[in-house]
Scaffold this motif. Structure first.
Motif, mmCIF file in Angstrom:
data_model
loop_
_atom_site.group_PDB
_atom_site.id
_atom_site.type_symbol
_atom_site.label_atom_id
_atom_site.label_comp_id
_atom_site.label_asym_id
_atom_site.label_seq_id
_atom_site.Cartn_x
_atom_site.Cartn_y
_atom_site.Cartn_z
ATOM 1 N N GLN A 25 0.838 -1.191 0.000
ATOM 2 C CA GLN A 25 0.000 0.000 0.000
ATOM 3 C C GLN A 25 0.881 1.252 0.000
ATOM 4 O OE1 GLN A 25 -3.247 0.038 -0.193
ATOM 5 N NE2 GLN A 25 -3.577 -2.171 0.036
ATOM 6 N N HIS A 26 0.487 2.221 -0.802
ATOM 7 C CA HIS A 26 1.214 3.496 -0.860
ATOM 8 C C HIS A 26 0.312 4.587 -0.310
ATOM 9 C CE1 HIS A 26 4.431 1.799 -3.398
ATOM 10 N NE2 HIS A 26 3.455 1.107 -3.972
ATOM 11 N N HIS A 27 0.807 5.286 0.704
ATOM 12 C CA HIS A 27 -0.007 6.327 1.332
ATOM 13 C C HIS A 27 0.645 7.702 1.217
ATOM 14 C CE1 HIS A 27 -2.618 3.248 3.016
ATOM 15 N NE2 HIS A 27 -1.537 2.605 3.431
ATOM 16 N N ASP A 28 1.560 7.827 0.253
ATOM 17 C CA ASP A 28 2.240 9.109 0.110
ATOM 18 C C ASP A 28 1.235 10.198 -0.264
ATOM 19 O OD1 ASP A 28 4.526 7.712 0.563
ATOM 20 O OD2 ASP A 28 5.074 7.546 -1.557
ATOM 21 N N HIS A 29 1.334 11.313 0.412
ATOM 22 C CA HIS A 29 0.502 12.457 0.046
ATOM 23 C C HIS A 29 1.406 13.515 -0.572
ATOM 24 C CE1 HIS A 29 -2.551 15.517 0.047
ATOM 25 N NE2 HIS A 29 -1.768 16.310 0.759
ATOM 26 N N LEU A 30 1.235 13.721 -1.854
ATOM 27 C CA LEU A 30 2.042 14.700 -2.547
ATOM 28 C C LEU A 30 1.249 15.990 -2.703
ATOM 29 C CD1 LEU A 30 3.589 12.447 -5.333
ATOM 30 C CD2 LEU A 30 4.569 13.094 -3.130
ATOM 31 N N ILE A 31 1.929 17.098 -2.540
ATOM 32 C CA ILE A 31 1.280 18.396 -2.679
ATOM 33 C C ILE A 31 1.014 18.671 -4.156
ATOM 34 C CG2 ILE A 31 1.607 20.877 -2.407
ATOM 35 C CD1 ILE A 31 3.229 20.315 0.076
ATOM 36 N N ASN A 32 -0.223 19.019 -4.452
ATOM 37 C CA ASN A 32 -0.582 19.384 -5.823
ATOM 38 C C ASN A 32 -0.161 20.831 -6.075
ATOM 39 O OD1 ASN A 32 -1.640 16.975 -6.700
ATOM 40 N ND2 ASN A 32 -3.738 17.475 -6.121
ATOM 41 N N LYS A 33 1.040 20.982 -6.608
ATOM 42 C CA LYS A 33 1.571 22.309 -6.881
ATOM 43 C C LYS A 33 1.598 22.546 -8.385
ATOM 44 C CE LYS A 33 5.737 25.167 -6.341
ATOM 45 N NZ LYS A 33 7.098 25.234 -5.750
ATOM 46 N N VAL A 34 1.077 23.688 -8.798
ATOM 47 C CA VAL A 34 1.060 24.068 -10.210
ATOM 48 C C VAL A 34 1.792 25.391 -10.364
ATOM 49 C CG1 VAL A 34 -0.377 24.682 -12.185
ATOM 50 C CG2 VAL A 34 -1.125 22.884 -10.631
ATOM 51 N N ILE A 87 -7.560 27.627 -12.761
ATOM 52 C CA ILE A 87 -7.012 26.485 -12.017
ATOM 53 C C ILE A 87 -7.432 26.561 -10.546
ATOM 54 C CG2 ILE A 87 -4.871 25.429 -11.191
ATOM 55 C CD1 ILE A 87 -3.617 26.251 -13.906
ATOM 56 N N LEU A 88 -7.399 27.766 -9.972
ATOM 57 C CA LEU A 88 -7.845 27.934 -8.587
ATOM 58 C C LEU A 88 -9.320 27.575 -8.440
ATOM 59 C CD1 LEU A 88 -6.142 31.297 -7.547
ATOM 60 C CD2 LEU A 88 -5.607 29.018 -6.667
ATOM 61 N N ALA A 89 -10.124 27.983 -9.415
ATOM 62 C CA ALA A 89 -11.566 27.724 -9.345
ATOM 63 C C ALA A 89 -11.875 26.236 -9.440
ATOM 64 C CB ALA A 89 -12.284 28.478 -10.467
ATOM 65 N N LYS A 90 -11.009 25.498 -10.133
ATOM 66 C CA LYS A 90 -11.218 24.063 -10.285
ATOM 67 C C LYS A 90 -11.051 23.334 -8.948
ATOM 68 C CE LYS A 90 -12.067 21.132 -13.755
ATOM 69 N NZ LYS A 90 -13.186 21.278 -14.673
ATOM 70 N N GLY A 91 -10.217 23.894 -8.065
ATOM 71 C CA GLY A 91 -10.212 23.449 -6.676
ATOM 72 C C GLY A 91 -9.267 22.344 -6.272
ATOM 73 N N LYS A 92 -8.529 21.736 -7.166
ATOM 74 C CA LYS A 92 -7.669 20.612 -6.797
ATOM 75 C C LYS A 92 -6.194 20.992 -6.806
ATOM 76 C CE LYS A 92 -10.714 17.460 -5.951
ATOM 77 N NZ LYS A 92 -10.841 16.872 -4.613
ATOM 78 N N VAL A 93 -5.870 22.181 -6.351
ATOM 79 C CA VAL A 93 -4.486 22.617 -6.274
ATOM 80 C C VAL A 93 -4.197 23.091 -4.855
ATOM 81 C CG1 VAL A 93 -5.077 24.943 -7.080
ATOM 82 C CG2 VAL A 93 -2.730 24.123 -7.296
ATOM 83 N N ASP A 94 -3.082 22.642 -4.284
ATOM 84 C CA ASP A 94 -2.704 23.046 -2.930
ATOM 85 C C ASP A 94 -1.890 24.337 -2.934
ATOM 86 O OD1 ASP A 94 -3.825 20.687 -1.731
ATOM 87 O OD2 ASP A 94 -2.097 19.576 -2.489
ATOM 88 N N ARG A 95 -1.130 24.531 -4.009
ATOM 89 C CA ARG A 95 -0.289 25.718 -4.100
ATOM 90 C C ARG A 95 -0.110 26.089 -5.565
ATOM 91 N NH1 ARG A 95 6.065 26.045 -2.358
ATOM 92 N NH2 ARG A 95 6.367 28.287 -2.588
ATOM 93 N N LEU A 96 -0.221 27.372 -5.879
ATOM 94 C CA LEU A 96 -0.076 27.838 -7.255
ATOM 95 C C LEU A 96 0.942 28.967 -7.309
ATOM 96 C CD1 LEU A 96 -2.920 28.202 -9.822
ATOM 97 C CD2 LEU A 96 -0.978 29.753 -9.840
#
Length: 456
Positions: A168-177, A193-202
């Motif tokens: 099992q892989h439980h790595d949580h990677l930051i969604n950075k764009v 991209i911000l409105a789409k909602g699946k980004v942690d940092r832009l």
């Protein structure tokens, strides 16, 4: 290969091409009997889950005169074998992943045959053969250092007796764009991209060489959450997706000279971006997009699966919408080929449209729709979202077209591609009509002619 267990039969019944999938699995068993089918639940990056089959086992690899068995896992999508498997290493606690050209830090495997998957020419047997060949040149696993004098890069010999258990892989990677280029399209891309909602940092970077500057100051003034504004490329480090919207148009008279200014600008930024984010997917929106995607691929050194252009995604999504309104159909349609008003092509999934007048009306409705920067920005957000959440959605994006539909030249064109965290996977080629095929060849010729005049 034992496919009789109830759990396996239940999942197989949901596969779109069940009989073909079973035939493919039987071929794998004949060549690699150690690969075992197991029922499982695949979790996508957005948290959604799907019950799928996976193949787990070991592949034999020879390295420096010794033989090893490398543990791998292949998830089979429900459209298998017409879409390629998701391939992963299965390291034990005593193993360390050796990140390289064909393996990322999470153990995800990417190979040319995955990007160019075209069943029935492509098969799991062929994929495993390529995997073995590549891993004999560059082993993807090694032993963890124990503090003694053993070579930490030596492969583990004991894995030949490894029991097949899922890791099992439980790595949580930051969604950075990161978005490169501060003009209208850059701003539109950031907000979409911000409105789409699946980004942690832009990160929004206004490169000095770009002529499309001017929006970054307002973002700094209003201090939006999750957004960092910078003029330094180093701020892009560890991005999952890098969107390049910058253009460096000059006042040169010839078209070739104008495009060359963009090529020169890319030479100064693309290699640096890749060094800072070696696992990123490059999404190109600079113009002309098919040429600049090709340039970015050549300058980045990345596999073609991780360099794509925005291409015909916008027009394809518009076309799907119009056809849905006109025909009440929910099947996908794509515009393919060169991003050009007179060279768009249509490929409609598994559906053949005989209602040509409807298509004509659709194209008329597409003309002049929307404010261009915001429309393309929304399209970029749509593509980025599919990558970030590993959505496996099919988009018409600019990709390496060599080998598709008999294309022999090294050019980038918009083709249907499945997008996920490791980039793009082309769908198989289709039979085009004589007129459409002629236009596609014309695009290939014109793109090759322009590329030959550029200093990449």
């Amino acid at each position: 290969m034992d496919l009789s267990p109830e759990a396996i039969q239940k999942i197989l019944s949901r596969y779109k091409f069940r009989d073909v999938a079973i035939e493919e699995l039987q071929k794998v068993h004949r060549i690699h009997p150690a690969m075992k089918p197991v029922a499982g639940t695949y979790t996508f990056s957005d948290g959604t889950q799907k019950d799928l089959l996976k193949l787990i086992g070991n592949i034999p690899v020879k390295y420096e005169g010794r033989s090893y068995n490398l543990p791998i896992l292949l998830w089979l999508m429900d459209s298998f074998p017409f879409t390629p498997p998701i391939c992963l290493l299965r390291p034990t606690t005593n193993m360390v992943i050796r990140e390289g050209k064909h393996v990322d830090a999470r153990g995800r495997i990417y190979l040319p045959s995955l990007h160019n998957w075209d069943h029935p020419k492509s098969s799991v047997v062929g994929l495993l053969a390529e995997m073995i060949s590549q891993f004999e040149e560059e082993p993807p696993l090694g032993t963890k250092s124990t503090g003694d004098n053993r070579d930490p890069n030596e492969l583990l010999a004991f894995v030949s007796n490894l029991k097949i258990n899922e890791v099992q892989h439980h790595d949580h990677l930051i969604n950075k764009v990161t978005v490169i280029g501060g003009g209208d399209l850059g701003m539109a891309s950031v907000m979409s991209i911000l409105a789409k909602g699946k980004v942690d940092r832009l990160v929004f970077i206004d490169v000095a060489e770009s002529s499309t500057k001017g929006g970054s100051m307002d973002l700094e003034i209003f201090n939006l959450p999750k957004v960092e504004v910078s003029k330094d490329l180093s701020a892009s480090a560890d991005s999952s997706v890098i969107v390049v919207t910058a253009n460096a148009w000059s006042n040169e008279q010839s078209y070739v000279s104008v495009v060359q200014t963009n090529v020169d600008m890319y030479r100064g930024i693309i290699p640096g971006l890749v060094r800072l984010s070696p696992n990123a997917v490059l999404l190109i929106a600079s113009q002309p997009v098919d040429i600049m995607t090709h340039v970015a691929w050549r300058q980045s050194g990345l596999p073609p699966s991780r360099v794509i252009g925005a291409g015909c995604n916008l027009d394809s999504e518009r076309l799907c919408h119009v056809l849905d309104i006109s025909l009440n159909t929910h099947k996908q349609a794509w515009i393919i080929g060169e991003l050009s008003d007179n060279k768009g092509k249509i490929e409609t999934g598994l559906m053949i449209l005989s209602a040509f007048p409807v298509l004509c009306r659709a194209f008329e409705m597409l003309k002049g729709r929307g404010q261009r920067s915001w429309s393309v920005g929304l399209s970029i957000a749509d593509i980025s979202h599919s990558i970030l959440v590993d959505q496996r959605k099919t988009h018409s994006v600019s990709t390496l077209a060599q080998g598709w539909g008999g294309i022999g030249a090294e050019v980038f064109l918009s083709l249907p591609c499945v997008l996920g965290v490791s980039g793009s996977t082309r769908l198989a080629g289709v039979s085009l009509g004589q007129e459409e095929d002629a236009k596609l060849r014309e695009s290939v010729t014109s793109l090759c002619a322009l590329l030959s005049q550029l200093k990449i």
